[in-house]
Design a protein around this motif. Structure first.
Motif, PDB file in Angstrom:
ATOM      1  N   ARG A 136      -9.986   3.389  -1.313  1.00 17.58           N
ATOM      2  CA  ARG A 136      -8.671   2.774  -1.492  1.00 17.58           C
ATOM      3  C   ARG A 136      -8.398   1.743  -0.405  1.00 17.58           C
ATOM      4  NH1 ARG A 136      -2.536   4.287   0.078  1.00 17.58           N
ATOM      5  NH2 ARG A 136      -1.635   2.705  -1.253  1.00 17.58           N
ATOM      6  N   GLU A 194     -12.337   8.985  -1.396  1.00 23.84           N
ATOM      7  CA  GLU A 194     -11.406   8.251  -2.255  1.00 23.84           C
ATOM      8  C   GLU A 194     -10.449   7.406  -1.421  1.00 23.84           C
ATOM      9  OE1 GLU A 194      -9.329  10.599  -5.104  1.00 23.84           O
ATOM     10  OE2 GLU A 194     -11.140  11.521  -5.926  1.00 23.84           O
ATOM     11  N   LEU A 195      -9.982   7.971  -0.323  1.00 28.21           N
ATOM     12  CA  LEU A 195      -9.078   7.208   0.545  1.00 28.21           C
ATOM     13  C   LEU A 195      -9.810   6.041   1.200  1.00 28.21           C
ATOM     14  CD1 LEU A 195      -7.076  10.121   2.193  1.00 28.21           C
ATOM     15  CD2 LEU A 195      -6.173   8.395   0.617  1.00 28.21           C
ATOM     16  N   THR A 200       2.506   4.800   0.032  1.00 30.11           N
ATOM     17  CA  THR A 200       1.924   6.065   0.476  1.00 30.11           C
ATOM     18  C   THR A 200       1.720   7.040  -0.675  1.00 30.11           C
ATOM     19  OG1 THR A 200       4.124   6.891   1.029  1.00 30.11           O
ATOM     20  CG2 THR A 200       2.841   5.915   2.807  1.00 30.11           C
ATOM     21  N   THR A 201       2.433   6.873  -1.771  1.00 32.15           N
ATOM     22  CA  THR A 201       2.233   7.779  -2.902  1.00 32.15           C
ATOM     23  C   THR A 201       0.788   7.754  -3.380  1.00 32.15           C
ATOM     24  OG1 THR A 201       3.075   6.007  -4.311  1.00 32.15           O
ATOM     25  CG2 THR A 201       4.618   7.747  -3.708  1.00 32.15           C
ATOM     26  N   ASP A 202       0.095   6.641  -3.177  1.00 31.05           N
ATOM     27  CA  ASP A 202      -1.306   6.544  -3.607  1.00 31.05           C
ATOM     28  C   ASP A 202      -2.266   7.275  -2.668  1.00 31.05           C
ATOM     29  OD1 ASP A 202      -0.464   5.069  -5.747  1.00 31.05           O
ATOM     30  OD2 ASP A 202      -1.091   3.136  -4.942  1.00 31.05           O
ATOM     31  N   ASN A 203      -1.744   7.837  -1.575  1.00 30.64           N
ATOM     32  CA  ASN A 203      -2.591   8.622  -0.680  1.00 30.64           C
ATOM     33  C   ASN A 203      -2.789  10.050  -1.186  1.00 30.64           C
ATOM     34  OD1 ASN A 203      -2.755   6.504   1.203  1.00 30.64           O
ATOM     35  ND2 ASN A 203      -0.906   7.188   2.271  1.00 30.64           N
ATOM     36  N   GLU A 261       0.698   6.740   6.215  1.00 32.76           N
ATOM     37  CA  GLU A 261      -0.425   5.834   5.952  1.00 32.76           C
ATOM     38  C   GLU A 261      -1.471   5.934   7.053  1.00 32.76           C
ATOM     39  OE1 GLU A 261      -0.920   4.364   2.944  1.00 32.76           O
ATOM     40  OE2 GLU A 261       0.069   2.421   3.213  1.00 32.76           O
ATOM     41  N   ALA A 275       0.856  -1.192   0.000  1.00 30.74           N
ATOM     42  CA  ALA A 275       0.000   0.000   0.000  1.00 30.74           C
ATOM     43  C   ALA A 275       0.890   1.241   0.000  1.00 30.74           C
ATOM     44  CB  ALA A 275      -0.919   0.009   1.214  1.00 30.74           C
ATOM     45  N   ARG A 317      -5.732  12.894  -0.973  1.00 30.74           N
ATOM     46  CA  ARG A 317      -6.954  12.670  -1.727  1.00 30.74           C
ATOM     47  C   ARG A 317      -8.164  12.849  -0.812  1.00 30.74           C
ATOM     48  NH1 ARG A 317      -5.652   6.872  -4.194  1.00 30.74           N
ATOM     49  NH2 ARG A 317      -7.861   6.991  -4.793  1.00 30.74           N
ATOM     50  N   THR A 342      -2.402  14.607  -7.551  1.00 35.55           N
ATOM     51  CA  THR A 342      -1.313  15.163  -8.358  1.00 35.55           C
ATOM     52  C   THR A 342      -0.820  16.503  -7.832  1.00 35.55           C
ATOM     53  OG1 THR A 342      -2.959  16.144  -9.843  1.00 35.55           O
ATOM     54  CG2 THR A 342      -2.086  13.974 -10.446  1.00 35.55           C
TER      55      THR A 342
END
Length: 282
Positions: A221, A217-218, A202-205, A245, A200, A213, A208
């Motif tokens: 996820r 959305e989080l 952290t960049t996906d938290n 995270e 998982a 987010r 852009t």
């Protein structure tokens, strides 16, 4: 600044709070693995009134068998926080240069130490600058805080507890996916991940724009990763990124996750601990 249901604060809101009669304590915790030192960046320009705290020296104990960034001694942490003006009755806002990795560590530590009101500047210094808000090179006067840490305000697990969560709950690995898969390991003794952990990054938290987010959305996820109300633990390389995270989980409305402070830096240094490699099943 009034109490908020979110652990984040936006730049415009922070600017208004800093101009109020009772402004929050502001902590600059800029840091990045391998440098340059955050103190140099702080000296070159920081938010007005911000005190600098060094992650390696003040927000962590010295590296050793317990990992690269063990939790600090509460007494020493308290001394550093009081010098920065932290008091139990004043809210605290922490920031870094982005993407909130070291700021999340400071947020988590303060909450773990029992402070009731801590928020992170969403987007960090980059968001402040993007809004055209002022900076200074003048350090504030030494603080005179009264905060006395009481460890245990947020949950932690040790290596055995992390292994148990990987078997019976959800253990999230917050590192980059290639480190989880064991393709690279730039810092720690061995490559791979804790068996049963879920990747998982952290960049996906973040979006852009470098901000977190939206909560929905989080939540989606983490739901897709298996967070469904059961026990959740998080680890990373040394317990810093994992706090990011946990901050994202709280933004998502999923508080209560446990930090494994030693993380992979501790686990991989123990030869009897197994290491898995490759992508997770499914």
């Amino acid at each position: 600044m009034t109490a908020s249901s979110t652990p984040l604060i936006q730049a415009a809101e922070l600017q208004a709070a800093l101009g109020a009669p009772a402004p929050p304590v502001l902590l600059d915790v800029r840091w990045q693995l391998g440098g340059p030192p955050g103190a140099e960046e702080y000296a070159a320009g920081h938010l007005p009134g911000a005190h600098y705290l060094d992650l390696d020296r003040e927000l962590a104990a010295p590296p050793g068998p317990a990992g690269r960034h063990p939790l600090p001694d509460p007494k020493l942490l308290g001394e550093a926080l009081r010098r920065a003006g932290v008091s139990v009755a004043r809210p605290v806002v922490v920031y870094d240069a982005g993407p909130a990795t070291s700021a999340a560590r400071a947020w988590w530590l303060l909450r773990w130490a029992g402070h009731p009101d801590v928020r992170v500047l969403d987007g960090g210094l980059a968001a402040w600058r993007a809004a055209g808000l002022p900076e200074t090179t003048e350090p504030p006067a030494a603080g005179d805080g009264d905060f006395e840490p009481a460890a245990g305000g947020l949950p932690t697990v040790d290596a055995d507890g992390a292994a148990e969560l990987a078997r019976t709950g959800l253990l999230l690995d917050a590192r980059a996916a290639e480190r989880y898969r064991g393709e690279v390991e730039p810092v720690d003794p061995r490559a791979g991940h804790i068996p049963g952990a879920v990747s998982a990054p952290t960049t996906d938290n973040l979006g852009t724009d470098g901000r977190f987010r939206p909560a929905a959305e989080l939540a989606a996820r983490f739901g897709a990763l298996g967070a469904a109300g059961g026990p959740v633990g998080v680890y990373c390389g040394s317990g810093v990124t994992a706090a990011h995270e946990l901050l994202a989980l709280e933004v998502a409305g999923l508080p209560g996750g446990a930090l494994y402070p030693g993380s992979w830096s501790e686990w991989s240094g123990q030869p009897d601990r197994p290491a898995a490699t490759g992508a997770q099943p499914g």
